[in-house]
Design a protein around this motif. Structure first.
Motif, PDB file in Angstrom:
ATOM      1  N   ARG A  26      44.358  73.132  33.367  1.00  0.00           N
ATOM      2  CA  ARG A  26      43.295  72.479  32.571  1.00  0.00           C
ATOM      3  C   ARG A  26      42.209  73.428  32.235  1.00  0.00           C
ATOM      4  N   GLN A  27      41.543  73.091  31.036  1.00  0.00           N
ATOM      5  CA  GLN A  27      40.206  73.959  30.701  1.00  0.00           C
ATOM      6  C   GLN A  27      39.073  73.021  30.735  1.00  0.00           C
ATOM      7  N   THR A  28      38.079  73.465  30.981  1.00  0.00           N
ATOM      8  CA  THR A  28      36.695  72.696  31.231  1.00  0.00           C
ATOM      9  C   THR A  28      35.596  73.115  29.830  1.00  0.00           C
ATOM     10  N   ASN A  29      35.182  72.254  28.996  1.00  0.00           N
ATOM     11  CA  ASN A  29      34.383  72.485  28.045  1.00  0.00           C
ATOM     12  C   ASN A  29      33.052  71.614  28.234  1.00  0.00           C
ATOM     13  N   SER A  30      32.123  72.004  27.570  1.00  0.00           N
ATOM     14  CA  SER A  30      30.945  71.473  27.627  1.00  0.00           C
ATOM     15  C   SER A  30      30.740  70.886  26.268  1.00  0.00           C
ATOM     16  N   ILE A  31      29.773  69.597  26.093  1.00  0.00           N
ATOM     17  CA  ILE A  31      29.379  69.271  24.789  1.00  0.00           C
ATOM     18  C   ILE A  31      27.891  68.851  25.146  1.00  0.00           C
ATOM     19  N   ASP A  32      26.821  69.235  24.324  1.00  0.00           N
ATOM     20  CA  ASP A  32      25.519  69.035  24.497  1.00  0.00           C
ATOM     21  C   ASP A  32      25.224  67.790  23.622  1.00  0.00           C
ATOM     22  N   ALA A  33      24.221  67.008  24.423  1.00  0.00           N
ATOM     23  CA  ALA A  33      23.748  65.816  23.737  1.00  0.00           C
ATOM     24  C   ALA A  33      22.267  65.686  24.175  1.00  0.00           C
ATOM     25  N   GLY A  34      21.254  65.623  23.131  1.00  0.00           N
ATOM     26  CA  GLY A  34      19.892  65.373  23.507  1.00  0.00           C
ATOM     27  C   GLY A  34      19.216  65.792  22.134  1.00  0.00           C
ATOM     28  N   VAL A  35      17.916  66.159  22.386  1.00  0.00           N
ATOM     29  CA  VAL A  35      16.980  66.667  21.371  1.00  0.00           C
ATOM     30  C   VAL A  35      17.165  68.139  21.273  1.00  0.00           C
ATOM     31  N   ARG A  36      17.378  68.681  20.118  1.00  0.00           N
ATOM     32  CA  ARG A  36      17.249  69.997  19.933  1.00  0.00           C
ATOM     33  C   ARG A  36      16.265  70.503  18.579  1.00  0.00           C
ATOM     34  N   LEU A  37      15.549  71.228  18.741  1.00  0.00           N
ATOM     35  CA  LEU A  37      14.686  71.551  17.642  1.00  0.00           C
ATOM     36  C   LEU A  37      14.503  72.954  17.579  1.00  0.00           C
ATOM     37  N   ARG A  38      14.707  73.513  16.331  1.00  0.00           N
ATOM     38  CA  ARG A  38      14.587  74.853  16.163  1.00  0.00           C
ATOM     39  C   ARG A  38      13.624  75.004  14.670  1.00  0.00           C
ATOM     40  N   ILE A  39      12.624  75.899  15.144  1.00  0.00           N
ATOM     41  CA  ILE A  39      11.422  76.155  14.288  1.00  0.00           C
ATOM     42  C   ILE A  39      11.193  77.600  14.331  1.00  0.00           C
ATOM     43  N   THR A  40      11.153  78.106  12.992  1.00  0.00           N
ATOM     44  CA  THR A  40      10.735  79.535  12.788  1.00  0.00           C
ATOM     45  C   THR A  40       9.462  79.483  12.003  1.00  0.00           C
ATOM     46  N   PRO A  41       8.335  80.192  12.617  1.00  0.00           N
ATOM     47  CA  PRO A  41       7.081  80.269  11.746  1.00  0.00           C
ATOM     48  C   PRO A  41       7.130  81.552  11.095  1.00  0.00           C
ATOM     49  N   ILE A  68       0.265  79.135   7.735  1.00  0.00           N
ATOM     50  CA  ILE A  68       1.686  79.101   8.399  1.00  0.00           C
ATOM     51  C   ILE A  68       2.840  78.429   7.934  1.00  0.00           C
ATOM     52  N   LEU A  69       3.816  79.310   7.489  1.00  0.00           N
ATOM     53  CA  LEU A  69       4.923  78.706   6.933  1.00  0.00           C
ATOM     54  C   LEU A  69       5.972  78.187   8.001  1.00  0.00           C
ATOM     55  N   LEU A  70       6.462  76.882   8.114  1.00  0.00           N
ATOM     56  CA  LEU A  70       7.325  76.705   9.295  1.00  0.00           C
ATOM     57  C   LEU A  70       8.636  76.096   8.518  1.00  0.00           C
ATOM     58  N   ASP A  71       9.768  76.655   9.140  1.00  0.00           N
ATOM     59  CA  ASP A  71      10.994  76.281   8.698  1.00  0.00           C
ATOM     60  C   ASP A  71      11.510  75.384   9.831  1.00  0.00           C
ATOM     61  N   ILE A  72      11.717  74.131   9.708  1.00  0.00           N
ATOM     62  CA  ILE A  72      11.695  73.148  10.829  1.00  0.00           C
ATOM     63  C   ILE A  72      13.247  72.505  10.753  1.00  0.00           C
ATOM     64  N   ARG A  73      14.220  72.624  11.855  1.00  0.00           N
ATOM     65  CA  ARG A  73      15.610  72.247  11.907  1.00  0.00           C
ATOM     66  C   ARG A  73      15.602  71.151  13.241  1.00  0.00           C
ATOM     67  N   PRO A  74      15.407  69.845  12.805  1.00  0.00           N
ATOM     68  CA  PRO A  74      15.529  69.079  14.351  1.00  0.00           C
ATOM     69  C   PRO A  74      17.008  68.321  14.205  1.00  0.00           C
ATOM     70  N   GLU A  75      17.301  68.114  15.448  1.00  0.00           N
ATOM     71  CA  GLU A  75      18.766  67.798  15.658  1.00  0.00           C
ATOM     72  C   GLU A  75      18.783  66.523  16.943  1.00  0.00           C
ATOM     73  N   ILE A  76      19.094  65.394  16.632  1.00  0.00           N
ATOM     74  CA  ILE A  76      19.176  64.507  17.944  1.00  0.00           C
ATOM     75  C   ILE A  76      20.592  63.830  17.638  1.00  0.00           C
TER      76      ILE A  76
END
Length: 415
Positions: free
Chosen positions: A287-302, A310-318
């Motif tokens: 057997r092999q074990t894999n992981s799955i993320d779940a939650g709030v992820r926010l990527r920001i490039t200023p 300030i220029l913000l590139d915003i990429r949210p993921e829930i």
């Protein structure tokens, strides 16, 4: 027809000769070097560099030796210059190199192309502090990039050239090898119930009139809004909604990054899934074990150019994990995500909303022992089904950190 063409050629030639365009005495010379009371005057129009420098040497008495590797044409118009100033101007303008050896000015190509020009050259390695060596090489003039080498272990760029070219080489690097601005990003992620979102939005609209817009995502329309600042009553109103169960603060991190670099925030959990592995045919290989993320992820490039904007590139993921699939054993994963770019001033707040999710929650209760009895067991069990609609709202406040590390940092949103 042939006679007419010959007549036209002859006529055009006569006109050109009358206006000084002929190749005889009427043609203006391409190089003129004169020495007057105030200095040297040099006029050269697309002339051979050898010819210009030889005439300069004859007219001024300078001892100039030009290397055979110098093969280029020059166009200059110098007035009232000292002989050495005129020589330096021609050498600098066309990427040549000049070195005084005894009483002779040795002129060679700026980049060594043979043993004679190499003898007049040095090797310089310039270490960069704030940019990577390959990036520094790409920012130099294109004609120079083929001759520049990089040392990634020492993060430096290396060039072999005469001293005058190396001096310009170091000056060019110092122009862009400067520290980038650091930006502190305060993030507040709040999950509202449907009714609480409208109530909170009305309070913000009454206190600020900012820039707003909307974008489309795979989950519907997502809105964003830039306001000058959060009102003084922001924290009090938020605490009241949290106490009533109408809002939930999912994350309130603070992260610093460099202008142009990504900043990533993840608040959630990982679920590990064990699945069987088939080697071949019907043989199982463990057997092999894999992981799955779940939650709030926010990527920001200023990005900031030092003007306070300030220029913000915003990429949210829930994302939320559901019940496991009966066949695969893997859980379903529902995701809310968006992507937008917005320009704000230092210290202003961006509100990103519209990340709506519908959840159905089933709760089963039973009386121990009696609820498990056949036939009459359902009489001692109950199933409660509740539907909940929530909206994730993200408050993003970027602040440019001062260059002095000892200066005070900005405060969190609403504080």
């Amino acid at each position: 027809m042939k006679r007419l063409r010959l007549c036209l050629v002859a006529l055009l030639g006569a006109v050109a000769f009358a206006y000084g365009g002929g190749s005889e005495a009427g043609e203006a010379p391409s190089v003129e070097v004169e020495v007057g009371a105030n200095g040297v005057r040099i006029f050269a129009d697309n002339a051979d560099a050898h010819e210009v420098l030889v005439l300069l040497a004859k007219a001024t008495g300078l001892r100039i030796m030009v290397d055979d590797t110098v093969r280029r044409t020059v166009t200059v118009n110098l007035v009232d210059k000292k002989p050495t100033e005129a020589l330096d101007a021609i050498v600098s303008a066309y990427g040549l190199a000049c070195k005084l050896v005894g009483t002779v000015f040795m002129v060679s190509d700026g980049i060594p192309k043979g043993p004679s020009s190499y003898l007049l050259s040095d090797i310089d390695a310039v270490g960069t502090k704030y940019v990577l060596a390959p990036t520094a090489k790409s920012l130099l003039p294109i004609f120079l990039q083929d001759h520049v080498k990089t040392n990634q272990e020492q993060n430096s760029v290396i060039l072999s050239a005469p001293p005058s070219v190396l001096r310009k080489f170091r000056e060019d690097i110092s122009q862009f090898d400067i520290p980038a601005a650091q930006i502190m990003i305060d993030v507040l992620m709040v999950e509202f119930t449907d009714s609480a979102t409208k109530e909170f939005a009305l309070n913000l609209a009454a206190s600020n009139a900012g820039v707003q817009g909307s974008i489309d995502s795979s989950f519907g329309e997502v809105f964003y809004r830039a306001i000058s600042g959060l009102p003084d009553s922001f924290q009090a109103n938020l605490r009241a909604l949290v106490e009533k169960g109408k809002a939930r603060v999912r994350a309130n991190p603070r992260i610093a990054t460099v202008s142009g670099q990504d900043a990533s925030i993840f608040i959630g959990k990982q679920r590990y899934i064990s699945t069987p592995v088939v080697i071949g045919g019907d043989q199982w290989g463990g057997r092999q074990t894999n992981s799955i993320d779940a939650g709030v992820r926010l990527r920001i490039t200023p990005w900031t150019g030092g003007t306070g904007d300030i220029l913000l590139d915003i990429r949210p993921e829930i994302s939320v994990l559901g019940a496991p699939d009966p066949r695969t054993g893997l859980p379903d994963k529902s995701t809310r995500q968006a992507n937008t770019s917005v320009i704000v001033r230092d210290g202003e707040t961006v509100i990103l909303g519209g990340l709506v999710q519908d959840e159905t929650m089933k709760t089963q209760t039973k009386i121990p022992v009696l609820g498990d009895l056949p036939l009459i067991g359902p009489l001692f069990r109950s199933l409660d089904e509740r539907k909940l609609k929530t909206e994730m709202v993200v408050f993003i406040t970027p602040r440019i950190l001062p260059a002095n590390p000892g200066a005070a940092e900005g405060t969190a949103p609403g504080k």
